[in-house]
Design a protein around this motif. Structure first.
Motif, short mmCIF file in Angstrom:
data_model
loop_
_atom_site.label_atom_id
_atom_site.label_comp_id
_atom_site.label_asym_id
_atom_site.label_seq_id
_atom_site.Cartn_x
_atom_site.Cartn_y
_atom_site.Cartn_z
N GLU A 107 -15.80 -1.72 -3.84
CA GLU A 107 -15.05 -2.68 -4.81
C GLU A 107 -13.97 -1.92 -5.74
N ASP A 108 -14.00 -1.26 -5.24
CA ASP A 108 -12.70 -0.07 -5.75
C ASP A 108 -11.55 -0.07 -4.45
N LYS A 109 -12.18 -0.20 -3.83
CA LYS A 109 -10.82 -0.57 -2.87
C LYS A 109 -10.42 -2.06 -2.36
N VAL A 110 -11.96 -2.66 -3.12
CA VAL A 110 -10.33 -4.27 -3.30
C VAL A 110 -9.49 -4.05 -3.93
N LEU A 111 -10.36 -3.75 -5.03
CA LEU A 111 -8.88 -3.85 -6.45
C LEU A 111 -7.87 -3.06 -5.89
N TYR A 112 -7.32 -2.07 -5.02
CA TYR A 112 -7.03 -0.95 -4.79
C TYR A 112 -5.61 -1.83 -4.14
N GLU A 113 -6.96 -2.55 -3.18
CA GLU A 113 -5.86 -3.08 -1.77
C GLU A 113 -5.39 -4.64 -2.95
N LYS A 114 -5.47 -5.45 -3.38
CA LYS A 114 -5.08 -6.54 -4.25
C LYS A 114 -4.03 -5.62 -4.97
N ARG A 115 -3.93 -4.92 -5.88
CA ARG A 115 -2.64 -4.62 -6.83
C ARG A 115 -1.53 -3.90 -5.91
N ILE A 116 -2.45 -3.27 -4.39
CA ILE A 116 -1.10 -3.01 -3.81
C ILE A 116 -0.02 -4.57 -3.21
N VAL A 117 -1.40 -5.47 -3.00
CA VAL A 117 -0.32 -6.40 -2.38
C VAL A 117 0.26 -7.44 -3.81
N ILE A 118 0.06 -7.10 -4.91
CA ILE A 118 0.53 -7.62 -6.20
C ILE A 118 1.78 -6.70 -6.03
N ILE A 119 1.89 -5.94 -6.15
CA ILE A 119 2.91 -4.65 -5.98
C ILE A 119 4.01 -4.88 -5.05
N GLU A 120 3.63 -4.37 -3.55
CA GLU A 120 5.28 -5.11 -3.37
C GLU A 120 5.32 -6.25 -3.11
N ALA A 121 4.73 -7.96 -3.17
CA ALA A 121 5.12 -9.01 -3.24
C ALA A 121 5.96 -8.80 -4.97
N ALA A 122 5.75 -7.90 -5.24
CA ALA A 122 6.55 -8.27 -7.03
C ALA A 122 8.14 -7.42 -6.63
N ILE A 123 7.75 -6.82 -6.00
CA ILE A 123 9.29 -5.82 -5.58
C ILE A 123 10.22 -6.08 -4.48
N LYS A 124 9.46 -7.63 -3.82
CA LYS A 124 10.25 -7.72 -2.52
C LYS A 124 11.26 -8.53 -2.31
N GLY A 125 12.28 -7.47 -1.52
CA GLY A 125 13.49 -7.69 -1.21
C GLY A 125 14.18 -7.14 -2.40
N ASP A 126 13.99 -6.33 -2.84
CA ASP A 126 14.82 -5.11 -3.49
C ASP A 126 14.68 -3.73 -3.07
N THR A 127 15.31 -3.48 -1.90
CA THR A 127 15.27 -2.13 -1.27
C THR A 127 15.48 -1.20 -1.57
N ASP A 128 15.95 -0.93 -2.99
CA ASP A 128 15.63 0.62 -3.50
C ASP A 128 14.17 0.63 -4.21
N LEU A 129 13.64 -0.47 -4.31
CA LEU A 129 12.01 -0.54 -5.04
C LEU A 129 11.32 -0.17 -4.05
N GLU A 130 11.73 -1.43 -2.69
CA GLU A 130 10.36 -0.66 -1.70
C GLU A 130 10.42 0.45 -0.77
N TYR A 131 11.68 1.20 -0.67
CA TYR A 131 11.90 2.17 -0.68
C TYR A 131 11.34 3.47 -1.37
N MET A 132 11.42 3.61 -2.18
CA MET A 132 10.94 3.72 -3.23
C MET A 132 8.97 3.90 -3.63
N TRP A 133 8.53 3.06 -3.29
CA TRP A 133 7.13 2.27 -3.03
C TRP A 133 7.07 3.18 -2.31
N GLU A 134 7.52 2.86 -0.54
CA GLU A 134 7.03 3.93 0.82
C GLU A 134 6.85 5.33 0.52
N ALA A 135 7.73 6.01 -0.18
CA ALA A 135 8.02 6.85 -0.36
C ALA A 135 6.39 7.82 -1.10
N VAL A 136 6.46 6.81 -2.60
CA VAL A 136 4.57 6.97 -3.55
C VAL A 136 4.12 7.23 -2.60
#
Length: 195
Positions: free
Chosen positions: A128-157
């Motif tokens: 259950e936690d894994k599914v919730l975690y994966e949903k959050r990742i999808v939301i984060i990645e969709a939210a920052i899509k197109g902003d290369t600085d944020l995408e780069y920071m997110w990959e580092a995190v």
């Protein structure tokens, strides 16, 4: 005076000054061994006890025998009985510190930075936690899509890099990374509100 005052006083009156000194020295040695490295924090600190821990426990040991609060049992020598009293008192002090009331006074330092990065990368315990975690990742990645600085920071995190390391990747000061982090949080929150 305690209920064992009379019986204890009869035995105490038969002790020489040398026997008292020997008993106190044995107790002091026992305390130094028992409290080794335990007086720096916790139940056995001078702040908690109101005086030096060794002096405090020694005083408790002989005062409880002198006052008759504890029975000086016939099978024990003075030092042995005092050590039993001291060990009991030590255990009582530890238990006091473990109470829920004492725990409510504990101050725990949380580094806001570590908290931020750890929230982005929590440990996954069950499905259950894994599914919730994966949903959050999808939301984060969709939210920052197109902003290369944020995408780069997110990959580092996601790689587990800390603030200082991420700042080095961007060739900026760690303080300047805070603005990027704020932008990251705002984008994710705005995206989340739309969804």
């Amino acid at each position: 005076m305690g209920k064992h005052y009379q019986a204890n006083q009869e035995r105490i009156s038969k002790l020489s000054e040398r026997e008292w000194k020997i008993a106190l020295k044995k107790c002091e040695d026992h305390l130094k061994w028992k409290l080794k490295q335990k007086t720096l924090y916790g139940a056995h600190t001078a702040d908690n006890l109101g005086e030096d821990p060794i002096d405090y426990y020694l005083a408790v040991g002989y005062e409880k025998i002198l006052s008759g609060e504890w029975e000086w049992k016939p099978q024990y020598e003075l030092a042995d009985q005092m050590i039993r009293i001291i060990d009991s008192t030590i255990n009582t002090e530890v238990e006091k510190v473990k109470t829920p009331k004492a725990a409510s006074f504990d101050i725990q330092y949380v580094d806001p930075e570590d908290d931020f990065y750890n929230r982005l990368n929590p440990l996954v315990y069950d499905e259950e936690d894994k599914v919730l975690y994966e949903k959050r990742i999808v939301i984060i990645e969709a939210a920052i899509k197109g902003d290369t600085d944020l995408e780069y920071m997110w990959e580092a995190v996601k790689e587990g890099k800390k603030r200082k390391e991420i700042a080095e990747l961007f060739e900026i000061e760690p303080k300047q990374l805070s603005k990027l982090r704020e932008r990251f949080i705002e984008k994710v929150q705005k995206f989340n509100q739309k969804a």
